[in-house]
Design a protein around this motif. Sequence first.
Motif, PDB file in Angstrom:
ATOM      1  N   ASP A   1     -42.861  -0.426  14.679  1.00  0.00           N
ATOM      2  CA  ASP A   1     -42.163  -1.335  14.447  1.00  0.00           C
ATOM      3  C   ASP A   1     -41.508  -1.640  14.630  1.00  0.00           C
ATOM      4  O   ASP A   1     -42.935  -2.330  15.950  1.00  0.00           O
ATOM      5  CB  ASP A   1     -40.571  -0.047  14.038  1.00  0.00           C
ATOM      6  CG  ASP A   1     -40.018   0.338  15.394  1.00  0.00           C
ATOM      7  OD1 ASP A   1     -40.784   0.040  17.023  1.00  0.00           O
ATOM      8  OD2 ASP A   1     -38.489   0.821  15.279  1.00  0.00           O
TER       9      ASP A   1
ATOM     10  N   ARG B   1     -38.992   4.477   8.570  1.00  0.00           N
ATOM     11  CA  ARG B   1     -37.759   4.109   8.896  1.00  0.00           C
ATOM     12  C   ARG B   1     -36.522   5.127   7.618  1.00  0.00           C
ATOM     13  O   ARG B   1     -35.307   5.441   8.735  1.00  0.00           O
ATOM     14  CB  ARG B   1     -37.535   2.394   9.493  1.00  0.00           C
ATOM     15  CG  ARG B   1     -36.214   1.869   9.087  1.00  0.00           C
ATOM     16  CD  ARG B   1     -35.424   2.077  10.658  1.00  0.00           C
ATOM     17  NE  ARG B   1     -35.781   0.908  11.251  1.00  0.00           N
ATOM     18  CZ  ARG B   1     -36.163   1.207  12.553  1.00  0.00           C
ATOM     19  NH1 ARG B   1     -34.904   1.961  13.180  1.00  0.00           N
ATOM     20  NH2 ARG B   1     -36.456   0.336  13.845  1.00  0.00           N
ATOM     21  N   ALA B   2     -36.715   4.633   7.030  1.00  0.00           N
ATOM     22  CA  ALA B   2     -36.509   4.637   5.544  1.00  0.00           C
ATOM     23  C   ALA B   2     -35.382   6.693   5.904  1.00  0.00           C
ATOM     24  O   ALA B   2     -34.869   7.464   5.119  1.00  0.00           O
ATOM     25  CB  ALA B   2     -36.633   4.803   4.293  1.00  0.00           C
TER      26      ALA B   2
ATOM     27  N   THR C   1     -43.451  -3.712   7.619  1.00  0.00           N
ATOM     28  CA  THR C   1     -41.885  -4.263   6.850  1.00  0.00           C
ATOM     29  C   THR C   1     -42.080  -5.708   6.419  1.00  0.00           C
ATOM     30  O   THR C   1     -40.754  -5.327   5.327  1.00  0.00           O
ATOM     31  CB  THR C   1     -41.245  -3.789   8.109  1.00  0.00           C
ATOM     32  OG1 THR C   1     -41.064  -4.583   9.491  1.00  0.00           O
ATOM     33  CG2 THR C   1     -41.491  -2.276   8.996  1.00  0.00           C
TER      34      THR C   1
ATOM     35  N   ASP D   1     -45.551   4.331   5.249  1.00  0.00           N
ATOM     36  CA  ASP D   1     -45.242   2.336   6.440  1.00  0.00           C
ATOM     37  C   ASP D   1     -44.832   2.665   7.446  1.00  0.00           C
ATOM     38  O   ASP D   1     -43.723   3.398   6.641  1.00  0.00           O
ATOM     39  CB  ASP D   1     -46.025   1.832   5.226  1.00  0.00           C
ATOM     40  CG  ASP D   1     -44.478   1.622   4.028  1.00  0.00           C
ATOM     41  OD1 ASP D   1     -43.889   2.334   4.551  1.00  0.00           O
ATOM     42  OD2 ASP D   1     -44.815   1.517   2.658  1.00  0.00           O
TER      43      ASP D   1
ATOM     44  N   TYR E   1     -41.626   1.019   6.839  1.00  0.00           N
ATOM     45  CA  TYR E   1     -40.434   1.216   5.542  1.00  0.00           C
ATOM     46  C   TYR E   1     -40.030   2.312   5.248  1.00  0.00           C
ATOM     47  O   TYR E   1     -38.912   2.765   5.220  1.00  0.00           O
ATOM     48  CB  TYR E   1     -40.956  -0.076   4.411  1.00  0.00           C
ATOM     49  CG  TYR E   1     -39.194   0.105   4.184  1.00  0.00           C
ATOM     50  CD1 TYR E   1     -38.441  -0.588   4.084  1.00  0.00           C
ATOM     51  CD2 TYR E   1     -38.955   1.093   2.626  1.00  0.00           C
ATOM     52  CE1 TYR E   1     -37.240  -0.958   3.751  1.00  0.00           C
ATOM     53  CE2 TYR E   1     -37.830   1.127   2.246  1.00  0.00           C
ATOM     54  CZ  TYR E   1     -36.907  -0.175   2.656  1.00  0.00           C
ATOM     55  OH  TYR E   1     -35.614   0.121   1.289  1.00  0.00           O
ATOM     56  N   ASP E   2     -40.981   2.741   4.721  1.00  0.00           N
ATOM     57  CA  ASP E   2     -40.393   4.468   4.337  1.00  0.00           C
ATOM     58  C   ASP E   2     -40.004   5.054   5.981  1.00  0.00           C
ATOM     59  O   ASP E   2     -39.763   5.544   5.796  1.00  0.00           O
ATOM     60  CB  ASP E   2     -41.402   4.714   3.888  1.00  0.00           C
ATOM     61  CG  ASP E   2     -41.731   4.448   2.315  1.00  0.00           C
ATOM     62  OD1 ASP E   2     -40.710   3.717   1.621  1.00  0.00           O
ATOM     63  OD2 ASP E   2     -42.895   4.399   1.736  1.00  0.00           O
TER      64      ASP E   2
END
Length: 176
Positions: free
Chosen positions: A119, A72-73, A147, A67, A69-70
């Motif tokens: 994103d 970017r992490a 996100t 996803d 969020y992950d």
Amino acid sequence: SFPTRRSSDLNASSSEPGPVASSHFVENGIKDTVDEVPAYKVINGIPFFTRVWSQYDDGSLDSFTCDMYDARAYLTDNGVTPEFLDDYGLNFGTYRRSGYIDEEGNETGGYTVKIWLQDSRAVAEEMKLINKYNIAGVCAWRIGLETGPEIWEQISDALAEGTTAQPETAGTETGD
């Protein structure tokens, strides 16, 4: 009927590393579709996922999807600030993971990670194209991979800024 075109998997898991959906890929797909179907009937699908690529020192390649969020992490956890690539209309980041030292003192098993981010910036770029070609709207794969609410606000705001695609003369086309 409203055809939905999927703007993802430009670079599938078995191909060379690259984005899930670059701006050129999305735009060419929309152009090709509106050449065949009236724009007021076209819905463009945008991905809410990213492919994380690993290029191993031995030449092998691996990837998996995750996803927004992950993705970017993975970059921030490795100290990487993504940079925007105009050619792709996406943010991009890369980092190196070391392998181990073998019995002869050589590093082995290392790899380079490459991530072209889907994103909020990617969504903004894709929404510009939806408005540029005045198509009916947008759908996404898959709810829950975004996100957060800012993505939906961005889509809503972009649709409000654009013109609503309508037939030139409603109901006069055959097959409506």
